[in-house]
Scaffold this motif. Structure first.
Motif, mmCIF file in Angstrom:
data_model
loop_
_atom_site.group_PDB
_atom_site.id
_atom_site.type_symbol
_atom_site.label_atom_id
_atom_site.label_comp_id
_atom_site.label_asym_id
_atom_site.label_seq_id
_atom_site.Cartn_x
_atom_site.Cartn_y
_atom_site.Cartn_z
ATOM 1 N N CYS A 29 0.835 -1.198 0.000
ATOM 2 C CA CYS A 29 0.000 0.000 0.000
ATOM 3 C C CYS A 29 0.877 1.258 0.000
ATOM 4 C CB CYS A 29 -0.900 -0.040 1.237
ATOM 5 S SG CYS A 29 -1.877 1.431 1.466
ATOM 6 N N ASP A 30 1.909 1.219 0.838
ATOM 7 C CA ASP A 30 2.774 2.388 1.032
ATOM 8 C C ASP A 30 3.607 2.732 -0.208
ATOM 9 O OD1 ASP A 30 3.948 4.380 2.836
ATOM 10 O OD2 ASP A 30 5.784 3.198 2.572
ATOM 11 N N LYS A 31 4.023 1.716 -0.933
ATOM 12 C CA LYS A 31 4.915 2.010 -2.055
ATOM 13 C C LYS A 31 4.182 2.219 -3.382
ATOM 14 C CE LYS A 31 6.486 -2.246 -4.109
ATOM 15 N NZ LYS A 31 5.845 -3.489 -3.842
ATOM 16 N N ILE A 309 -12.631 -0.940 -7.473
ATOM 17 C CA ILE A 309 -11.504 -0.712 -8.397
ATOM 18 C C ILE A 309 -10.213 -1.255 -7.783
ATOM 19 C CG2 ILE A 309 -10.001 1.111 -9.334
ATOM 20 C CD1 ILE A 309 -12.564 2.723 -9.884
ATOM 21 N N MET A 310 -9.996 -0.916 -6.521
ATOM 22 C CA MET A 310 -8.761 -1.374 -5.866
ATOM 23 C C MET A 310 -8.753 -2.898 -5.729
ATOM 24 S SD MET A 310 -7.150 1.317 -5.689
ATOM 25 C CE MET A 310 -7.459 3.071 -5.778
ATOM 26 N N GLU A 311 -9.897 -3.468 -5.388
ATOM 27 C CA GLU A 311 -9.984 -4.933 -5.286
ATOM 28 C C GLU A 311 -9.642 -5.575 -6.626
ATOM 29 O OE1 GLU A 311 -13.964 -5.597 -3.890
ATOM 30 O OE2 GLU A 311 -13.454 -5.054 -1.826
ATOM 31 N N GLU A 312 -10.167 -4.985 -7.683
ATOM 32 C CA GLU A 312 -9.934 -5.537 -9.017
ATOM 33 C C GLU A 312 -8.439 -5.480 -9.371
ATOM 34 O OE1 GLU A 312 -11.951 -7.278 -10.412
ATOM 35 O OE2 GLU A 312 -11.419 -7.377 -12.526
ATOM 36 N N LEU A 313 -7.786 -4.362 -9.069
ATOM 37 C CA LEU A 313 -6.350 -4.248 -9.378
ATOM 38 C C LEU A 313 -5.547 -5.297 -8.614
ATOM 39 C CD1 LEU A 313 -5.764 -0.375 -9.455
ATOM 40 C CD2 LEU A 313 -6.153 -1.935 -11.377
ATOM 41 N N VAL A 314 -5.914 -5.504 -7.345
ATOM 42 C CA VAL A 314 -5.199 -6.496 -6.535
ATOM 43 C C VAL A 314 -5.473 -7.897 -7.078
ATOM 44 C CG1 VAL A 314 -5.019 -7.534 -4.232
ATOM 45 C CG2 VAL A 314 -5.152 -5.034 -4.472
ATOM 46 N N ARG A 315 -6.728 -8.188 -7.351
ATOM 47 C CA ARG A 315 -7.081 -9.543 -7.806
ATOM 48 C C ARG A 315 -6.514 -9.857 -9.187
ATOM 49 N NH1 ARG A 315 -13.358 -9.367 -5.607
ATOM 50 N NH2 ARG A 315 -12.746 -9.029 -3.443
ATOM 51 N N ALA A 349 -8.812 2.724 0.511
ATOM 52 C CA ALA A 349 -9.516 1.699 -0.279
ATOM 53 C C ALA A 349 -8.519 0.662 -0.797
ATOM 54 C CB ALA A 349 -10.265 2.348 -1.440
ATOM 55 N N LEU A 350 -7.328 1.136 -1.142
ATOM 56 C CA LEU A 350 -6.289 0.222 -1.609
ATOM 57 C C LEU A 350 -5.867 -0.723 -0.482
ATOM 58 C CD1 LEU A 350 -4.115 -0.792 -3.550
ATOM 59 C CD2 LEU A 350 -2.758 1.222 -2.999
ATOM 60 N N LEU A 351 -5.680 -0.161 0.701
ATOM 61 C CA LEU A 351 -5.280 -0.997 1.843
ATOM 62 C C LEU A 351 -6.352 -2.056 2.131
ATOM 63 C CD1 LEU A 351 -3.215 -1.541 4.134
ATOM 64 C CD2 LEU A 351 -4.534 0.038 5.557
ATOM 65 N N ALA A 352 -7.609 -1.633 2.105
ATOM 66 C CA ALA A 352 -8.708 -2.585 2.372
ATOM 67 C C ALA A 352 -8.679 -3.724 1.350
ATOM 68 C CB ALA A 352 -10.052 -1.862 2.324
ATOM 69 N N ALA A 353 -8.356 -3.385 0.105
ATOM 70 C CA ALA A 353 -8.309 -4.415 -0.947
ATOM 71 C C ALA A 353 -7.151 -5.376 -0.728
ATOM 72 C CB ALA A 353 -8.192 -3.743 -2.314
ATOM 73 N N PHE A 385 -10.176 -2.995 8.592
ATOM 74 C CA PHE A 385 -9.000 -2.406 7.937
ATOM 75 C C PHE A 385 -8.628 -1.043 8.519
ATOM 76 C CE2 PHE A 385 -12.668 -1.413 5.235
ATOM 77 C CZ PHE A 385 -12.561 -0.036 5.094
ATOM 78 N N SER A 386 -9.601 -0.372 9.160
ATOM 79 C CA SER A 386 -9.261 0.965 9.668
ATOM 80 C C SER A 386 -8.302 0.889 10.867
ATOM 81 C CB SER A 386 -10.514 1.769 9.997
ATOM 82 O OG SER A 386 -11.086 1.299 11.167
#
Ligand code: RNT
Ligand code: ZN
Length: 419
Positions: A29-31, A309-315, A349-353, A385-386
């Motif tokens: 997430c950070d990078k 969107i973030m979930e899709e990128l990760v998956r 949202a990215l972190l949650a994904a 995730f929070s």
């Protein structure tokens, strides 16, 4: 403040049950770079030293006090906002944010007019992205890259060429790839009779821009489509089919598709398009925004679509391949609050994904256990995730929870309100 470490440990325990590596999720997430659009800071006006407002079918509404009046103020506001946006960042500059002593037209801009931006980025240790400004100009009223008037079309082709060279300059200065986004407002209020000629001209214009700058290095070029603009409701030259067709047809390593979340029909979502785009492409550029009923460019929210969107990128395994940029402009609220909220939401949202058991979900699907697939995906909608987010923000000194809000309010009192 609650015990952040304890919250993090509890979250680790919960996620650990599913084999999720929380520290790895934080690291990814950070990078992941997020490109912050500069234009939220002054309502997309820029610093060209010319009269005239925002045109091209896009609009800001509201007149909240304190907007940046020059590039130095804009950079100061960005610096302030960036303190509260954890993780790798870039700043996305538009061509109309040039800094010249006197008016320099779009077909004459040069790297030197963006030297302050480049030096500042180096100082901040961040990358820069760039955008030709094919709008807010007297010559953009009857088309730009698709204009029937050959002189006008030449003018905009030259602008595109100049922008790609400035992109290379940013790359050379910062050492980071410069992602350029080409968006044109060209369209018609009524249905044109000839719908193909403007598109053939636009296609030729892009071809000319890329041919004339084929020596340019360190630049990626997004081509952004749109469904319609205000005042051009019936016909858009750079429609989705046009832009996708152009990008897929060119099949180069640097011309990519830009997907803006506000640029499709209201029931279409970008999250559903990514898997199709990546069946043909190595990269894509995202403009993360929030369309409310139309392309209204509201501040990004932690809503279902941003998370999807973030979930899709990760998956898809396409997080590294995707350039993520924000694109919203709300002039009715404190602009620093807009940046911080929208960018934190994007990263959150990215972190949650990243905190989901993707391998487990894929296995259930492959095994045909669609009942469990549903149960598992739903369970993670409300995962904690929070707790991880708060811990991450504290580690980055980016303000936990709403800590940042009082700082921004103080900045408003001390700086913004005096403008
Ligand atoms: C317009 C596009 C475009 C702009 C910026 C300012 O509808 O989204 O990306 O918002 O270039
Ligand atoms: Zn956009």
């Amino acid at each position: 403040m609650y015990d952040l470490k304890k919250g993090y440990e509890v979250a680790k325990e919960i996620y650990g049950q599913y084999g999720i590596d929380v520290d790895k999720a934080i690291e990814i997430c950070d990078k992941t770079p997020l490109s912050i659009h500069c234009w939220q800071g002054d309502d997309v006006i820029g610093f060209e030293k010319k009269e005239g407002g925002l045109t091209g079918g896009i609009q800001t509404t509201g007149n909240y006090p304190g907007k940046a009046r020059n590039a130095a103020e804009l950079r100061a506001d960005l610096e302030f906002a960036m303190k509260y946006i954890p993780g790798e960042k870039k700043v996305n500059v538009h061509a109309n944010y040039q800094e010249a002593d006197s008016f320099v037209d779009r077909n004459e801009i040069e790297p030197k007019h963006f030297e302050n931006w480049a030096n500042w980025a180096v100082e901040q240790g961040i990358g820069l992205d760039f955008n030709p400004t094919y709008f807010s100009h007297p010559k953009s009223e009857n088309g730009t890259l698709s204009a029937a008037d050959e002189d006008v079309r030449k003018f905009w082709i030259e602008h595109g060429i100049r922008c790609r060279r400035i992109g290379q300059y940013f790359y050379e200065k910062t050492g980071k790839v410069c992602v350029i986004n080409h968006w044109t407002p060209d369209g018609d209020k009524e249905f044109p009779v000839d719908t193909i000629s403007p598109r053939l001209r636009m296609k030729d214009s892009y071809d000319q821009i890329f041919e004339a700058t084929k020596d340019v290095k360190g630049v990626m070029d997004g081509i952004e489509s749109k469904v319609f603009g205000i005042g051009a409701e019936s016909y858009t030259v750079g429609s989705h089919e046009f832009c996708m067709g152009y990008v897929f047809g060119k099949n180069t390593d640097h011309i990519i598709l830009t997907l803006d979340t506000g640029h499709y029909h209201p029931t279409e979502v970008v999250s559903a398009k990514l898997g199709a785009v990546y069946a043909f492409q190595d990269h894509a550029l995202l403009h993360v925004s929030r369309p409310v009923r139309w392309d209204s460019d509201h501040v990004v929210a932690i809503d279902d679509e941003t998370k999807a969107i973030m979930e899709e990128l990760v998956r898809l395994g396409k997080l590294d391949a995707t350039y993520i940029a924000t694109d919203f402009f709300d002039a009715s609220i404190n602009r620093v609050v807009a940046w911080v909220t929208g960018l934190r939401n994007t990263r959150k949202a990215l972190l949650a994904a990243l905190l989901q058991p993707v391998d487990m979900m894929k296995k259930l699907e492959a095994d045909g256990d669609v009942s469990s697939r549903l149960a598992v995906t739903q369970e993670f909608k409300a995962a904690p995730f929070s707790l991880v987010w708060d811990y991450y923000c504290s580690q980055k000194n980016a303000g936990v929870g709403l800590e940042w809000l009082k700082e921004v309010k103080a900045y408003e009192e001390d700086v913004l309100s005096k403008r």
